[in-house]
Enzyme design. Structure first.
Site, PDB file in Angstrom:
ATOM      1  N   ASP A   5       1.444 -15.279  29.744  1.00  0.00           N
ATOM      2  CA  ASP A   5       2.197 -16.218  30.470  1.00  0.00           C
ATOM      3  C   ASP A   5       1.496 -17.452  30.827  1.00  0.00           C
ATOM      4  O   ASP A   5       0.192 -17.711  30.716  1.00  0.00           O
ATOM      5  CB  ASP A   5       2.986 -15.607  31.785  1.00  0.00           C
ATOM      6  CG  ASP A   5       4.340 -16.187  31.973  1.00  0.00           C
ATOM      7  OD1 ASP A   5       4.648 -17.202  31.511  1.00  0.00           O
ATOM      8  OD2 ASP A   5       5.021 -15.431  32.802  1.00  0.00           O
ATOM      9  N   GLU A  22       4.189 -20.231  26.849  1.00  0.00           N
ATOM     10  CA  GLU A  22       3.978 -21.424  27.587  1.00  0.00           C
ATOM     11  C   GLU A  22       5.090 -22.256  27.680  1.00  0.00           C
ATOM     12  O   GLU A  22       4.747 -23.284  28.002  1.00  0.00           O
ATOM     13  CB  GLU A  22       2.466 -22.030  27.282  1.00  0.00           C
ATOM     14  CG  GLU A  22       2.378 -22.579  25.726  1.00  0.00           C
ATOM     15  CD  GLU A  22       3.113 -23.768  25.450  1.00  0.00           C
ATOM     16  OE1 GLU A  22       4.461 -23.779  25.192  1.00  0.00           O
ATOM     17  OE2 GLU A  22       2.310 -24.928  25.522  1.00  0.00           O
ATOM     18  N   TRP A  23       6.188 -21.614  27.475  1.00  0.00           N
ATOM     19  CA  TRP A  23       7.344 -22.368  27.804  1.00  0.00           C
ATOM     20  C   TRP A  23       7.872 -23.756  26.862  1.00  0.00           C
ATOM     21  O   TRP A  23       8.305 -24.399  27.264  1.00  0.00           O
ATOM     22  CB  TRP A  23       7.701 -22.554  29.262  1.00  0.00           C
ATOM     23  CG  TRP A  23       6.925 -21.488  30.086  1.00  0.00           C
ATOM     24  CD1 TRP A  23       7.260 -20.295  29.935  1.00  0.00           C
ATOM     25  CD2 TRP A  23       6.142 -21.720  31.260  1.00  0.00           C
ATOM     26  NE1 TRP A  23       6.609 -19.436  30.798  1.00  0.00           N
ATOM     27  CE2 TRP A  23       6.325 -20.501  31.873  1.00  0.00           C
ATOM     28  CE3 TRP A  23       5.716 -22.669  31.800  1.00  0.00           C
ATOM     29  CZ2 TRP A  23       5.202 -20.266  32.950  1.00  0.00           C
ATOM     30  CZ3 TRP A  23       5.141 -22.534  33.156  1.00  0.00           C
ATOM     31  CH2 TRP A  23       4.754 -21.161  33.268  1.00  0.00           C
ATOM     32  N   GLY A  24       6.963 -23.626  25.619  1.00  0.00           N
ATOM     33  CA  GLY A  24       7.427 -24.793  24.866  1.00  0.00           C
ATOM     34  C   GLY A  24       6.909 -26.025  25.103  1.00  0.00           C
ATOM     35  O   GLY A  24       7.235 -27.084  24.681  1.00  0.00           O
ATOM     36  N   GLU A  36       3.499 -28.981  25.574  1.00  0.00           N
ATOM     37  CA  GLU A  36       2.416 -29.401  24.752  1.00  0.00           C
ATOM     38  C   GLU A  36       2.779 -29.165  23.350  1.00  0.00           C
ATOM     39  O   GLU A  36       1.912 -28.942  22.334  1.00  0.00           O
ATOM     40  CB  GLU A  36       1.092 -28.761  25.323  1.00  0.00           C
ATOM     41  CG  GLU A  36       0.572 -29.130  26.796  1.00  0.00           C
ATOM     42  CD  GLU A  36      -0.695 -28.703  27.050  1.00  0.00           C
ATOM     43  OE1 GLU A  36      -1.212 -28.074  26.158  1.00  0.00           O
ATOM     44  OE2 GLU A  36      -1.031 -28.961  28.279  1.00  0.00           O
ATOM     45  N   ASP A  67      12.261 -19.716  30.440  1.00  0.00           N
ATOM     46  CA  ASP A  67      12.972 -18.407  30.553  1.00  0.00           C
ATOM     47  C   ASP A  67      14.494 -18.352  29.858  1.00  0.00           C
ATOM     48  O   ASP A  67      15.133 -19.210  30.647  1.00  0.00           O
ATOM     49  CB  ASP A  67      12.976 -17.755  31.675  1.00  0.00           C
ATOM     50  CG  ASP A  67      11.570 -17.768  32.436  1.00  0.00           C
ATOM     51  OD1 ASP A  67      10.616 -18.100  31.487  1.00  0.00           O
ATOM     52  OD2 ASP A  67      11.342 -17.019  33.138  1.00  0.00           O
TER      53      ASP A  67
HETATM   54  C1  GLA Z   1       7.564 -16.561  33.253  1.00  0.00           C
HETATM   55  C2  GLA Z   1       7.894 -15.878  31.865  1.00  0.00           C
HETATM   56  C3  GLA Z   1       9.082 -14.775  31.732  1.00  0.00           C
HETATM   57  C4  GLA Z   1       8.363 -13.745  32.644  1.00  0.00           C
HETATM   58  C5  GLA Z   1       8.167 -14.128  33.963  1.00  0.00           C
HETATM   59  C6  GLA Z   1       7.271 -12.946  34.719  1.00  0.00           C
HETATM   60  O1  GLA Z   1       8.896 -16.767  34.088  1.00  0.00           O
HETATM   61  O2  GLA Z   1       8.323 -17.105  31.155  1.00  0.00           O
HETATM   62  O3  GLA Z   1       9.519 -14.505  30.482  1.00  0.00           O
HETATM   63  O4  GLA Z   1       7.163 -13.051  31.695  1.00  0.00           O
HETATM   64  O5  GLA Z   1       7.213 -15.140  34.037  1.00  0.00           O
HETATM   65  O6  GLA Z   1       6.863 -13.399  35.886  1.00  0.00           O
END
Ligand code: GLA
Length: 378
Positions: A125, A159-161, A163, A181
């Site tokens: 994460d 890393e949520w997309g 950079e 998420d």
């Molecule tokens: C972030 C991630 C999620 C999950 C939570 C856990 O939000 O993007 O997929 O792993 O952390 O805390």
């Protein structure tokens, strides 16, 4: 393919814990329901498994109330079922929930610890990342540390997309998250970072992925990850929307990691997650992610991808809240309008016949018609 702890007993972080009892019961259920035979192999522990402190040697350690038997015991149990097991870590100083230790400053040590425990998958994460480093640098360092252990470990980059991860994620990891998420909702406007302006529900992710033109990114062992599946999450993910979610993930050759409860599957759950023809589209050896090829005035969309056998997988999709007819003309798929094309309904597992010029389907709100199109003659 597999299962992740985040949205079953943890309720997407609301309960804030996973336990060995939960993981062992899921391992048992995967095998007893034959999900392993369909390809569901990875059981992945998300955040909230670890103790809030490292041990006297600086190593990560599981919370001993949640995992009284410890990790070699749990990984052995999962392996004894013929399955694989994954663990969550964080690139920064603390994980995203509850102040648990992140791996920053300890990538080599943590990679060795995880390999020593015999894990097969690591999700990493992006919370609490020191800002002087790029994500690409840090994830590459962790990836190298995992490789140096010599143990085959699937690296799941989360890393949520940010950079521009699509341009480098596949060099560093086997799957890379492209967005925030995925919440167990059809639409949820809030998003910070990648996908901003789109949101975090299923329909929002479909719209965001359309803008990425995903067909250019996937390769075998380098998969765009729209996050785990929220299949039939109680109340907020009804059947049609769950089936639409699964259809798109399959069209994108995305990891099929179900995050909801797959123990004692309901008939509806089984009908979505055990359809071998839909799974085969996800696992098709070209590993292409389908693109959106048409947006229609009534709210209809057409998506397609090429399959290894030379035919196409196609989704007709109604993203509006009223029924509508969605159509595709064969020239949109690269054929002549006179081409005879065999249409096979993947969800019903039925060949519907041979059609000239194109095909259309009247769809309920948020529904899809997911099919293969195979040219029979020109
Ligand atoms: C972030 C991630 C999620 C999950 C939570 C856990 O939000 O993007 O997929 O792993 O952390 O805390």
């Amino acid at each position: 393919m597999g299962w992740n702890t985040w949205c079953t007993d943890d309720i997407c972080g609301i309960i804030d814990k996973c336990t060995e009892t939960e993981i062992m019961s899921v391992a048992d259920a995967i095998v007893s329901q034959g999900l392993d035979k369909l390809g569901y192999k990875y059981i992945v522990m998300d955040d909230c498994w670890s103790s809030k402190t490292r041990d006297a040697n600086g190593q990560l350690q599981p919370n001993n109330t949640q995992f009284p038997s410890g990790f070699p015991h749990l990984t052995n149990y999962v392996h004894s079922k013929g399955l694989l097991i994954g663990l969550y870590t964080c690139i920064g100083t603390e994980t995203c929930h509850g102040g648990r230790p992140g791996s920053f400053g300890n990538y080599v040590l943590d990679a060795k610890t995880i390999a020593g425990w015999e894990f097969d998958f690591v999700k990493t994460d992006n919370c609490n990342k020191p800002s002087q480093y790029t994500e690409q640098e840090l994830y590459a360092n962790f990836s190298n540390a995992l490789n140096a252990t010599g143990r085959p470990i699937l690296f799941s980059l989360c890393e949520w997309g940010k950079e521009d991860v699509e341009s480098w994620g596949g060099e560093v990891a086997q799957m890379f998250r492209v967005q925030e998420d995925h919440l167990p909702l059809w639409s949820w406007p809030y998003t910070d970072g990648a996908g901003a302006g789109f949101g975090q529900g299923t329909s929002d992710i479909i719209e965001y992925v359309a803008t990425l033109n995903p067909g250019q990114y996937n390769q075998r062992w380098a998969h765009l990850d729209p996050d785990f599946l929220e299949t039939l999450f109680p109340i907020t993910m009804p059947f049609i929307e769950s089936r639409t979610e699964y259809s798109f993930w399959s069209l994108w050759s995305a990891p099929l990691i179900v995050a909801t409860d797959i123990r004692n599957m309901s008939a509806e759950m089984a009908s979505i997650i055990t359809n071998p023809e839909v799974i085969a589209i996800d696992q098709d050896p070209l590993f292409q992610a389908g693109n959106r090829i048409d947006l229609q005035p009534g709210g209809g969309q057409v998506w397609s991808k090429n399959l290894f056998a030379g035919n196409k997988a196609v989704i007709l999709y109604n993203n509006h809240s009223a029924p509508t007819t969605v159509s595709v003309a064969w020239p949109q798929l690269g054929w002549n309008s006179t081409t005879q094309v065999v249409v096979r309904d993947l969800w019903q597992r039925q060949t519907l016949g041979t059609f000239q010029s194109g095909y259309n389907a009247t769809l309920a709100a948020h529904d899809v018609f997911f099919f293969t199109a195979t040219a029979a003659s020109d």
